[in-house]
Write an enzyme that holds these catalytic residues in place. Structure first.
Site, PDB file in Angstrom:
ATOM      1  N   LYS A  44      33.965  25.715  43.380  1.00 56.68           N
ATOM      2  CA  LYS A  44      33.839  26.554  44.576  1.00 56.68           C
ATOM      3  C   LYS A  44      34.768  26.035  45.671  1.00 56.68           C
ATOM      4  O   LYS A  44      35.296  24.917  45.584  1.00 56.68           O
ATOM      5  CB  LYS A  44      32.393  26.536  45.071  1.00 56.68           C
ATOM      6  CG  LYS A  44      31.902  25.162  45.512  1.00 56.68           C
ATOM      7  CD  LYS A  44      30.467  25.202  45.995  1.00 56.68           C
ATOM      8  CE  LYS A  44      30.019  23.802  46.438  1.00 56.68           C
ATOM      9  NZ  LYS A  44      28.664  23.814  47.008  1.00 56.68           N
ATOM     10  N   ARG A  58      16.543  25.189  50.814  1.00 56.25           N
ATOM     11  CA  ARG A  58      17.567  26.216  51.015  1.00 56.25           C
ATOM     12  C   ARG A  58      17.188  27.423  50.155  1.00 56.25           C
ATOM     13  O   ARG A  58      16.061  27.899  50.214  1.00 56.25           O
ATOM     14  CB  ARG A  58      18.954  25.655  50.688  1.00 56.25           C
ATOM     15  CG  ARG A  58      19.328  24.456  51.562  1.00 56.25           C
ATOM     16  CD  ARG A  58      20.776  24.050  51.466  1.00 56.25           C
ATOM     17  NE  ARG A  58      21.290  23.993  50.105  1.00 56.25           N
ATOM     18  CZ  ARG A  58      22.447  23.412  49.775  1.00 56.25           C
ATOM     19  NH1 ARG A  58      23.201  22.859  50.703  1.00 56.25           N
ATOM     20  NH2 ARG A  58      22.855  23.384  48.522  1.00 56.25           N
ATOM     21  N   TYR A 110      46.585  14.758  74.316  1.00 55.08           N
ATOM     22  CA  TYR A 110      45.751  15.412  75.312  1.00 55.08           C
ATOM     23  C   TYR A 110      44.647  14.494  75.828  1.00 55.08           C
ATOM     24  O   TYR A 110      43.992  13.797  75.054  1.00 55.08           O
ATOM     25  CB  TYR A 110      45.118  16.674  74.727  1.00 55.08           C
ATOM     26  CG  TYR A 110      46.108  17.745  74.345  1.00 55.08           C
ATOM     27  CD1 TYR A 110      46.923  18.322  75.318  1.00 55.08           C
ATOM     28  CD2 TYR A 110      46.233  18.165  73.035  1.00 55.08           C
ATOM     29  CE1 TYR A 110      47.847  19.302  74.986  1.00 55.08           C
ATOM     30  CE2 TYR A 110      47.147  19.154  72.682  1.00 55.08           C
ATOM     31  CZ  TYR A 110      47.948  19.719  73.665  1.00 55.08           C
ATOM     32  OH  TYR A 110      48.856  20.688  73.330  1.00 55.08           O
ATOM     33  N   MET A 159      46.568  20.252  67.305  1.00 55.78           N
ATOM     34  CA  MET A 159      46.539  21.306  66.300  1.00 55.78           C
ATOM     35  C   MET A 159      47.520  21.064  65.158  1.00 55.78           C
ATOM     36  O   MET A 159      47.206  21.316  63.992  1.00 55.78           O
ATOM     37  CB  MET A 159      46.843  22.661  66.949  1.00 55.78           C
ATOM     38  CG  MET A 159      46.727  23.830  65.982  1.00 55.78           C
ATOM     39  SD  MET A 159      47.072  25.421  66.744  1.00 55.78           S
ATOM     40  CE  MET A 159      45.660  25.600  67.823  1.00 55.78           C
TER      41      MET A 159
END
Length: 388
Positions: free
Chosen positions: A46, A143, A276, A323
């Site tokens: 998956k 779940r 930053y 980013m």
């Protein structure tokens, strides 16, 4: 010593690449097949094979002895069928909009927690085929899966659906909650609850041929969870599910190497702020190197301190990860001025070699787990395959 999958300097690679060693996948699958025997192995592919690439990984796993493939969504299973992969495939996470008809037409096994049963049966009737289902019992994870209270009703309804020819109950399964902590008593409780659920199903007239409970951690540490089939995900990618055991301890080989090239190298004075927020400032004249990978490539923004290896030395990331980029402090003043810039040098974030940083170190820097680190490497980073 485990050989790294990083290509040699003479090979042409994309400027950013996740290099996947398919021989490592094969090795891990063979190892897990031997551990699980006589139970069979389902390779869980998956989420694009945990970021490694579903089709190359699926094929390598099958070549090495996996007999089943497992995915979360029907769409993932259909992609395997579209690639002419015909082995049994189980898709276990459904919604009311899941395309059960397409799954049944493609001979995909379906997980069923209870509410899906009439929808699956109706789709099977419309397809004029018998759906293959695996009933899921919630043994403690909380779940999906039927509750123990509702289980007897579910198996009775499944038996009726079998009698009508709309479904056949191929399997019964559940999922372990704390198998990565092998001494937890809850795993014993889940095994007992699962065994009881199977007995209830059999007493109701069902004859499942696949009882499956074990994940990678259960496969590696709890033979009593193996039953007829184990579902191995993390371990086939060569990563450890245990906090106190490494891949090497478990006989596994990490398959992914994440690498790029240093894109900028510059001398800076003491007090230079980095990235930053300027949360990092140099304490002395030094040389900074820019690594062109960031959170858009799947590197967690909070993973300051994550290791990057350049020219045989491992440096921590300093300042915030952006980013598209991050910065390392080489700690060597006037490197550029001396004519020794490292621009273009290979920068390895993690890999399988003894000298490489590990996925686990990046997970620690980000406050997360190794599963997340590899799975989130974005499609912007090309996958390059070795030993195809």
């Amino acid at each position: 010593m485990i050989s790294a999958a990083v290509p040699t300097a003479t090979e042409r690679l994309p400027e950013r690449a996740a290099v996947i060693d398919l021989d490592a996948i094969r090795h891990n699958v063979r190892h897990l097949v031997a551990l699980a025997a006589p139970a069979r192995l389902m390779a869980v592919v998956k989420a694009d094979a945990y970021g490694h690439g579903v089709l190359p990984v699926a094929r390598a796993a099958l070549e090495a002895g996996a007999e089943w493939l497992g995915v979360a969504h029907i769409s993932e299973a259909l992609a395997l069928r579209a690639a002419a992969i015909r082995v049994p495939v189980l898709a276990w996470l459904n919604t009311t909009d899941s395309d059960f008809a397409a799954a049944i037409a493609a001979d995909i096994d379906l997980g069923c927690s209870g509410w899906e049963l009439p929808l699956i049966a109706l789709a099977a009737q419309q397809q004029q085929k018998t759906a293959r289902i695996h009933l899921k019992i919630d043994t403690g994870l909380g779940r999906n899966g039927s509750t123990p209270t509702e289980w007897a009703d579910l198996v009775a309804r499944a038996r009726q659906a079998e009698a009508s020819g709309s479904v056949t109950v191929v399997g019964i399964f559940s999922h372990l909650a704390v198998a990565d902590e092998p001494d937890r008593v809850e795993t014993d409780e889940q095994v007992a609850a699962f065994t009881t659920a199977v007995a209830v199903a059999q007493e109701a007239g069902l004859s499942p041929i696949m009882r499956h409970l074990a994940n990678s951690a259960g496969t590696l540490s709890r033979p009593d969870t193996h039953f007829d089939l184990v579902r191995a995900g993390l371990a086939i990618y060569g990563l450890s599910p245990f906090a106190n055991q490494t891949s090497n301890d478990l006989g596994l080989r990490p398959a992914m190497t994440l690498r790029t090239l240093v894109s900028v190298c510059k001398d800076v004075p003491a007090g230079q702020g980095v990235s930053y927020g300027l949360n990092y400032r140099t304490t002395a004249p030094t040389t900074l190197a820019l690594i062109p990978l960031g959170y858009a490539d799947g590197i967690p923004r909070i993973a300051t301190g994550g290791p990057v290896r350049v020219n045989g030395v491992t440096y921590p990331v300093v300042g915030r990860i952006a980013m598209d980029q991050m910065v390392i402090d080489l700690g060597e003043a006037a490197l550029v001025a001396s004519g020794s810039s490292v621009i273009g040098a290979e920068a390895v974030l993690f890999g399988p070699g003894d000298d490489d940083a590990s996925v686990d170190e990046w997970a620690a820097a980000a406050g997360t787990i190794n599963y997340e680190v590899v799975t989130r490497i974005s499609p912007r980073v090309p996958r390059v395959y070795r030993n195809v």
